[in-house]
Write an enzyme that holds these catalytic residues in place. Structure first.
Site, short mmCIF file in Angstrom:
data_model
loop_
_atom_site.label_atom_id
_atom_site.label_comp_id
_atom_site.label_asym_id
_atom_site.label_seq_id
_atom_site.Cartn_x
_atom_site.Cartn_y
_atom_site.Cartn_z
N ARG A 134 -11.96 0.45 -3.45
CA ARG A 134 -12.26 1.74 -2.79
C ARG A 134 -13.44 2.44 -3.46
O ARG A 134 -14.11 3.28 -2.83
CB ARG A 134 -11.00 2.61 -2.75
CG ARG A 134 -9.95 2.08 -1.79
CD ARG A 134 -8.61 2.77 -1.96
NE ARG A 134 -7.98 2.45 -3.21
CZ ARG A 134 -7.16 1.40 -3.42
NH1 ARG A 134 -6.84 0.62 -2.40
NH2 ARG A 134 -6.65 1.17 -4.61
N GLU A 193 0.31 -2.06 -16.21
CA GLU A 193 1.69 -1.74 -16.56
C GLU A 193 2.46 -3.03 -16.90
O GLU A 193 3.20 -3.09 -17.88
CB GLU A 193 2.35 -1.02 -15.38
CG GLU A 193 3.63 -0.33 -15.76
CD GLU A 193 4.25 0.40 -14.58
OE1 GLU A 193 3.64 0.44 -13.49
OE2 GLU A 193 5.37 0.92 -14.76
P1 5GP Z 1 -5.69 3.00 -13.66
O1 5GP Z 1 -6.47 1.83 -14.17
O2 5GP Z 1 -6.42 4.31 -13.92
O3 5GP Z 1 -4.28 3.03 -14.14
O4 5GP Z 1 -5.56 2.84 -12.10
C1 5GP Z 1 -6.61 3.21 -11.25
C2 5GP Z 1 -7.01 2.06 -10.36
O5 5GP Z 1 -5.89 1.63 -9.60
C3 5GP Z 1 -8.08 2.50 -9.38
O6 5GP Z 1 -9.01 1.45 -9.17
C4 5GP Z 1 -7.30 2.81 -8.11
O7 5GP Z 1 -8.00 2.41 -6.96
C5 5GP Z 1 -6.00 2.03 -8.25
N1 5GP Z 1 -4.80 2.86 -7.95
C6 5GP Z 1 -3.71 3.02 -8.74
N2 5GP Z 1 -2.80 3.81 -8.15
C7 5GP Z 1 -3.33 4.18 -6.96
C8 5GP Z 1 -2.85 5.02 -5.88
O8 5GP Z 1 -1.76 5.63 -5.87
N3 5GP Z 1 -3.69 5.16 -4.83
C9 5GP Z 1 -4.91 4.56 -4.78
N4 5GP Z 1 -5.66 4.78 -3.69
N5 5GP Z 1 -5.36 3.75 -5.77
C10 5GP Z 1 -4.59 3.57 -6.85
#
Ligand code: 5GP
Length: 175
Positions: A62, A99
């Site tokens: 995205r 996770e």
């Molecule tokens: P992080 O690495 O910060 O834990 O997770 C962020 C990444 O996972 C981003 O690339 C994001 O697109 C995706 N992601 C994790 N949870 C969500 C969510 O609830 N909605 C969306 N649209 N993307 C998420």
């Protein structure tokens, strides 16, 4: 009639996706609405207008949609940071923790020249692991991340604190 909807009003929450217990923030409803999409892109780039940016980088998938639009609006080039095995030319790779388990993101090793300044864009900041891996890739090529921009920040998951502890500025449209 005037439409007073804010960016967050276009985002829907899907319970138990992709796993039980996860509340997934679905930005497709933001992207598919012409006013919502323009609002999000305009607000993402607003703090960076007039600043020195050589390129915009986006995180799969995205972050490509948002980052591409931001790059076009700023008249800059766009660089994709992709999941492992997707980029055709020579890459460098960065592992990061999920996770459950690990993941890898990659970038073409000629995507940036040393000293270039980069704005990093993604849809959502959760733990910050994905963004941190992207920042490391950009920095390993000698470029500098001058800012990060997200539509959604989930502050309870610690991503903002993690990026700010690295000295990054974090711009998010809603939390
Ligand atoms: P992080 O690495 O910060 O834990 O997770 C962020 C990444 O996972 C981003 O690339 C994001 O697109 C995706 N992601 C994790 N949870 C969500 C969510 O609830 N909605 C969306 N649209 N993307 C998420």
């Amino acid at each position: 009639m005037l439409d007073h909807k804010q960016v967050q009003d276009y985002i829907r929450t899907i319970p138990n996706f992709p796993h039980d217990g996860i509340m997934f923030r679905d930005v497709t409803t933001l992207f598919q609405d012409p006013r919502g999409f323009r609002l999000a892109v305009d607000q993402l780039l607003a703090p960076f207008v007039g600043q020195r940016i050589d390129k915009v980088a986006g995180l799969e998938a995205r972050g490509f949609i948002l980052g591409g639009a931001v790059a076009h609006q700023l008249s800059k080039g766009f660089v994709p940071i992709r999941k492992a095995g997707k980029l055709p030319a020579r890459t460098i790779a960065q592992d990061y923790e999920l996770e459950y388990g690990r993941a890898t993101v990659e970038i073409h090793d000629d995507a940036f020249s040393p000293g270039e300044t980069v704005l990093l864009v993604d849809d959502l900041l959760a733990t910050g692991g994905t963004a941190e891996a992207g920042i490391k890739l950009i920095e390993r090529l000698g470029a500098e991340v001058m800012g990060t921009a997200f539509v959604v920040d989930l502050p309870d998951l610690g991503g903002r604190a993690r990026l700010e502890a690295m000295g990054m500025s974090v711009h998010a449209l809603c939390s």
